[in-house]
Design a protein around this motif. Structure first.
Motif, PDB file in Angstrom:
ATOM      1  N   LEU A  84       0.815  -1.215   0.000  1.00 33.25           N
ATOM      2  CA  LEU A  84       0.000   0.000   0.000  1.00 33.25           C
ATOM      3  C   LEU A  84       0.852   1.270   0.000  1.00 33.25           C
ATOM      4  O   LEU A  84       0.330   2.370  -0.214  1.00 33.25           O
ATOM      5  N   LEU A  85       2.145   1.128   0.216  1.00 33.99           N
ATOM      6  CA  LEU A  85       3.016   2.300   0.226  1.00 33.99           C
ATOM      7  C   LEU A  85       2.959   3.040  -1.112  1.00 33.99           C
ATOM      8  O   LEU A  85       2.972   4.268  -1.153  1.00 33.99           O
ATOM      9  N   LYS A  86       2.914   2.291  -2.201  1.00 30.42           N
ATOM     10  CA  LYS A  86       2.903   2.914  -3.523  1.00 30.42           C
ATOM     11  C   LYS A  86       1.673   3.798  -3.707  1.00 30.42           C
ATOM     12  O   LYS A  86       1.754   4.864  -4.345  1.00 30.42           O
ATOM     13  N   ARG A 167      17.819  -3.845  -0.446  1.00 36.05           N
ATOM     14  CA  ARG A 167      17.044  -4.964   0.121  1.00 36.05           C
ATOM     15  C   ARG A 167      15.575  -4.896  -0.272  1.00 36.05           C
ATOM     16  O   ARG A 167      14.959  -5.899  -0.608  1.00 36.05           O
ATOM     17  N   THR A 168      15.015  -3.697  -0.230  1.00 34.26           N
ATOM     18  CA  THR A 168      13.596  -3.550  -0.550  1.00 34.26           C
ATOM     19  C   THR A 168      13.307  -3.905  -1.998  1.00 34.26           C
ATOM     20  O   THR A 168      12.291  -4.531  -2.308  1.00 34.26           O
ATOM     21  N   PHE A 169      14.195  -3.521  -2.914  1.00 35.64           N
ATOM     22  CA  PHE A 169      13.975  -3.772  -4.338  1.00 35.64           C
ATOM     23  C   PHE A 169      13.816  -5.258  -4.619  1.00 35.64           C
ATOM     24  O   PHE A 169      13.000  -5.659  -5.457  1.00 35.64           O
ATOM     25  N   VAL A 174       6.573  -2.942  -3.577  1.00 33.31           N
ATOM     26  CA  VAL A 174       6.121  -1.585  -3.884  1.00 33.31           C
ATOM     27  C   VAL A 174       6.266  -1.287  -5.367  1.00 33.31           C
ATOM     28  O   VAL A 174       5.420  -0.646  -5.976  1.00 33.31           O
ATOM     29  N   SER A 175       7.342  -1.733  -5.964  1.00 30.44           N
ATOM     30  CA  SER A 175       7.586  -1.444  -7.373  1.00 30.44           C
ATOM     31  C   SER A 175       8.539  -2.479  -7.945  1.00 30.44           C
ATOM     32  O   SER A 175       9.428  -2.972  -7.261  1.00 30.44           O
ATOM     33  N   GLY A 176       8.344  -2.803  -9.223  1.00 29.47           N
ATOM     34  CA  GLY A 176       9.264  -3.700  -9.899  1.00 29.47           C
ATOM     35  C   GLY A 176      10.489  -2.990 -10.425  1.00 29.47           C
ATOM     36  O   GLY A 176      11.390  -3.619 -10.968  1.00 29.47           O
TER      37      GLY A 176
END
Length: 243
Positions: A84-86, A167-169, A174-176
């Motif tokens: 939901l961050l996006k 790390r998040t990527f 959130v995003s590709g």
């Protein structure tokens, strides 16, 4: 020996030149068989390439004095579902666009998100504007304003943003994308040509109106195992680009 490939990248005041041989020609930097790159080496090379592309995009679209904002969340406002961050960022960008339009400005941006092993937050690069105009349109927490500076020609910023989101990527919740650009960003100019020359000079003459950034790098291509040259040039006198 086959002709080498020359790739030239022009972004803002910087020109980057790479020279290398295509691996299909069988040209090697030394004796022996070229080892196949490991998945780890390929991943590292891809990360460096992503950082390189981000650096060029920053150079082409932003200037010293433009904004680097950090958008944070109050603890009680952090989404339990990270996907939901996006949506929060998309809502912020819609309101941002209205603010810039009211100021007679065009909104351009690059944003990244980080939440792994840290409180969730965004980094976003925007054209120069009074950051106070944006505080009220981010209701989830605080906006920490910073400004782009000329030192390093944005290279440290590109490295920081890629490292920050490493790390998040990998989770791709959130995003590709490694970094998220607006559709109206100008693309760096890229020219790739296959020369008819078999060798290049290890020392070179700097073109008039430019200065060398750092030193000429002569080595081995990290994936192809072929001879490789890389250097960066900064245009000494440039006209201020129009917004």
């Amino acid at each position: 020996m086959a002709g080498y490939i020359k790739a030239t990248y022009r972004a803002g005041p910087v020109t980057v030149v790479e020279r290398y041989y295509s691996p299909r020609y069988g040209v090697r930097a030394g004796r022996g068989q070229r080892e196949k790159p490991t998945p780890e080496r390929v991943a590292e090379a891809n990360e460096r390439r992503s950082e390189f592309k981000l650096w060029l995009t920053l150079l082409e679209n932003f200037q010293p004095g433009d904004l680097h904002l950090v958008l944070t969340y109050r603890k009680e406002n952090r989404p339990a579902d990270k996907s939901l961050l996006k949506k929060d960022m998309q809502a912020f960008l819609r309101k941002c666009r209205a603010v810039y339009k009211k100021q007679g400005r065009e909104l351009r941006y690059i944003w990244v998100c980080e939440y792994e092993s840290t409180a969730p937050h965004f980094h976003i690069i925007l054209p120069r504007i009074d950051p106070g105009l944006l505080q009220d349109i981010w209701p989830h927490g605080n906006i920490r304003p910073g400004y782009l500076y000329a030192e390093g020609n944005f290279k440290p910023l590109a490295a920081y943003l890629i490292k920050e989101t490493r790390r998040t990527f990998r989770q791709k919740l959130v995003s590709g994308r490694r970094w998220n650009p607006s559709k109206n960003l100008r693309k760096p100019k890229v020219t790739i040509e296959e020369t008819g020359r078999s060798r290049w000079r290890k020392d070179l003459k700097v073109p008039k109106g430019y200065m060398m950034l750092g030193e000429v790098q002569n080595g081995v291509h990290e994936l192809f195992g072929t001879p490789y040259q890389y250097y960066e040039l900064l245009q000494i006198v440039t006209e201020r680009r129009k917004e």
